[in-house]
Scaffold this motif. Structure first.
Motif, mmCIF file in Angstrom:
data_model
loop_
_atom_site.group_PDB
_atom_site.id
_atom_site.type_symbol
_atom_site.label_atom_id
_atom_site.label_comp_id
_atom_site.label_asym_id
_atom_site.label_seq_id
_atom_site.Cartn_x
_atom_site.Cartn_y
_atom_site.Cartn_z
ATOM 1 N N ILE A 186 0.835 -1.205 0.000
ATOM 2 C CA ILE A 186 0.000 0.000 0.000
ATOM 3 C C ILE A 186 0.869 1.254 0.000
ATOM 4 O O ILE A 186 0.591 2.224 -0.707
ATOM 5 C CB ILE A 186 -0.951 -0.020 1.215
ATOM 6 N N PHE A 187 1.938 1.232 0.800
ATOM 7 C CA PHE A 187 2.841 2.386 0.847
ATOM 8 C C PHE A 187 3.453 2.653 -0.523
ATOM 9 O O PHE A 187 3.514 3.800 -0.977
ATOM 10 C CB PHE A 187 3.935 2.137 1.885
ATOM 11 N N LEU A 188 3.936 1.590 -1.196
ATOM 12 C CA LEU A 188 4.549 1.762 -2.511
ATOM 13 C C LEU A 188 3.553 2.277 -3.528
ATOM 14 O O LEU A 188 3.882 3.114 -4.380
ATOM 15 C CB LEU A 188 5.142 0.429 -2.980
ATOM 16 N N ILE A 189 2.322 1.794 -3.453
ATOM 17 C CA ILE A 189 1.311 2.242 -4.413
ATOM 18 C C ILE A 189 0.954 3.699 -4.185
ATOM 19 O O ILE A 189 0.891 4.499 -5.137
ATOM 20 C CB ILE A 189 0.065 1.349 -4.317
ATOM 21 N N VAL A 190 0.725 4.068 -2.928
ATOM 22 C CA VAL A 190 0.243 5.422 -2.627
ATOM 23 C C VAL A 190 1.333 6.470 -2.813
ATOM 24 O O VAL A 190 1.097 7.539 -3.388
ATOM 25 C CB VAL A 190 -0.320 5.474 -1.191
ATOM 26 N N PHE A 191 2.551 6.165 -2.357
ATOM 27 C CA PHE A 191 3.592 7.184 -2.334
ATOM 28 C C PHE A 191 4.617 7.054 -3.458
ATOM 29 O O PHE A 191 5.497 7.924 -3.585
ATOM 30 C CB PHE A 191 4.327 7.156 -0.987
ATOM 31 N N MET A 192 4.528 6.006 -4.277
ATOM 32 C CA MET A 192 5.472 5.868 -5.383
ATOM 33 C C MET A 192 4.765 5.654 -6.711
ATOM 34 O O MET A 192 4.952 6.435 -7.655
ATOM 35 C CB MET A 192 6.448 4.718 -5.102
ATOM 36 N N ALA A 193 3.948 4.626 -6.804
ATOM 37 C CA ALA A 193 3.327 4.300 -8.084
ATOM 38 C C ALA A 193 2.371 5.399 -8.546
ATOM 39 O O ALA A 193 2.420 5.832 -9.712
ATOM 40 C CB ALA A 193 2.591 2.961 -7.979
ATOM 41 N N ILE A 194 1.518 5.875 -7.658
ATOM 42 C CA ILE A 194 0.550 6.909 -8.043
ATOM 43 C C ILE A 194 1.237 8.221 -8.400
ATOM 44 O O ILE A 194 0.930 8.824 -9.447
ATOM 45 C CB ILE A 194 -0.497 7.098 -6.933
ATOM 46 N N PRO A 195 2.193 8.738 -7.582
ATOM 47 C CA PRO A 195 2.880 9.978 -7.991
ATOM 48 C C PRO A 195 3.629 9.859 -9.313
ATOM 49 O O PRO A 195 3.575 10.760 -10.145
ATOM 50 C CB PRO A 195 3.841 10.252 -6.826
ATOM 51 N N VAL A 196 4.331 8.738 -9.520
ATOM 52 C CA VAL A 196 5.042 8.569 -10.790
ATOM 53 C C VAL A 196 4.058 8.461 -11.941
ATOM 54 O O VAL A 196 4.294 8.991 -13.038
ATOM 55 C CB VAL A 196 5.964 7.328 -10.721
ATOM 56 N N LEU A 246 14.377 12.053 -14.764
ATOM 57 C CA LEU A 246 15.312 11.856 -13.655
ATOM 58 C C LEU A 246 14.991 10.568 -12.896
ATOM 59 O O LEU A 246 15.895 9.799 -12.548
ATOM 60 C CB LEU A 246 15.253 13.059 -12.710
ATOM 61 N N THR A 247 13.701 10.316 -12.662
ATOM 62 C CA THR A 247 13.303 9.097 -11.968
ATOM 63 C C THR A 247 13.687 7.856 -12.762
ATOM 64 O O THR A 247 14.199 6.872 -12.208
ATOM 65 C CB THR A 247 11.787 9.110 -11.718
ATOM 66 N N ILE A 248 13.456 7.885 -14.067
ATOM 67 C CA ILE A 248 13.794 6.745 -14.927
ATOM 68 C C ILE A 248 15.304 6.497 -14.908
ATOM 69 O O ILE A 248 15.760 5.349 -14.832
ATOM 70 C CB ILE A 248 13.292 6.974 -16.358
#
Length: 300
Positions: free
Chosen positions: A32-42, A275-277
């Protein structure tokens, strides 16, 4: 009554242990943390890159590829290349300075090893901006470094150290050097001393034992330290702004300016996504190389 020795009795199979299995409740919080704070923003960044900037900022949902075309302009490619170069220089210097420090700490007694590790981590207990302003006091024309050099008679006039690319490298190196030392120390601390003793007993000199035993086995820790230094150095914008005086633009400064000054969110999202990529690609390469090194050391 059926005897346990009866061959006709039904066999009782022991449950098989599942390798790499983790119960879903334990995976859920991290997922859930990865989805909310990483996957969704990216995902939002990728979504914004295909739209245009509004007249007074914001986003106009009109599909376009202009942001990606704009990214190929020499100005922005130069900023990305300059950021990569500075981050590589900082990483190399951190490795050259951090490896001897980690090696020396690993050879200390447990008591002094703890003291040395606390001294390495101690700067992180101080605010990032306070440490940055301390370097401004040290490096300016009337700062302590120039005063010491003039007091020793090494220079007659102050040297312009502040607001230069070299000052940015020094600031980034100071900030992220502990991130190189700690993984290197962890890697060196796990080495079996009997391997070096065996190399010495077989006639290897101290340098050859280090080169053929210690150095190869500590490469995974070195690669991890390089990632820990390169990634934040590449995206940092505070040090180029304060110690560099804004004269040397890095990708982090460019992304910040697009969001807060130019208010061009689509192009800022494009820069942030690139930059993220890049950073994810570097981490994937490091993971693959570390896996190969680990497998090679086990086979050897």
């Amino acid at each position: 009554m059926t005897s346990t020795l009866d061959p006709k009795a039904p066999a009782v199979r022991a449950p098989r242990a599942r390798r790499g299995f983790a119960p879903v409740p334990f995976l859920a919080p991290g997922t859930i943390f990865l989805i909310v704070f990483m996957a969704i923003p990216v995902g939002l960044l990728a979504f914004y890159t295909f739209f245009t900037r509004g007249r007074f900022g914001g986003i106009v949902f009109e599909f376009t590829l202009d942001n990606w075309v704009k990214l190929t302009e020499p100005l922005y490619l130069g900023v990305i290349g300059q950021s990569v170069l500075i981050a590589l220089v900082v990483t190399l210097l951190a490795l050259l300075l951090g490896y001897p420090m980690a090696y020396a700490i690993a050879g200390l007694s447990p008591k002094w090893r703890t003291v040395a590790l606390v001294a390495i981590v101690l700067p992180f207990w101080t605010n990032f901006l306070i440490r940055t302003y301390a370097w401004i006091l040290l490096l300016n024309n009337a700062g302590w470094v120039n005063q010491w050099l003039q007091g020793l008679g090494l220079i007659d006039d102050p040297i312009a150290m502040l607001y230069t690319p070299q000052a940015i490298v020094v600031g980034l190196l100071y900030m992220y050097l502990p991130l190189m030392v700690l993984p290197l120390y962890a890697s060196l601390q796990q080495l079996d001393p009997s391997l070096r003793e065996a190399a010495t007993n077989l006639g290897a000199t101290g340098w050859r034992a280090f080169r053929t035993v210690t150095l190869p086995l500590s490469l995974p820790g070195a690669l991890t330290g390089c990632i820990f230094v390169f990634v934040p150095a590449m995206s940092n914008f505070v040090i180029p702004e304060l110690i560099g005086g804004g004269k040397t633009i890095m990708v982090g400064n460019l992304v910040r300016d697009q969001f807060f000054e130019a208010r061009d969110w689509p192009f800022g999202a494009t820069l942030a996504l690139v930059l993220t990529i890049m950073l994810v690609g570097v981490i994937l390469v490091q993971t693959a190389v570390s896996r190969r090194l680990t497998e090679g050391s086990r086979r050897g």
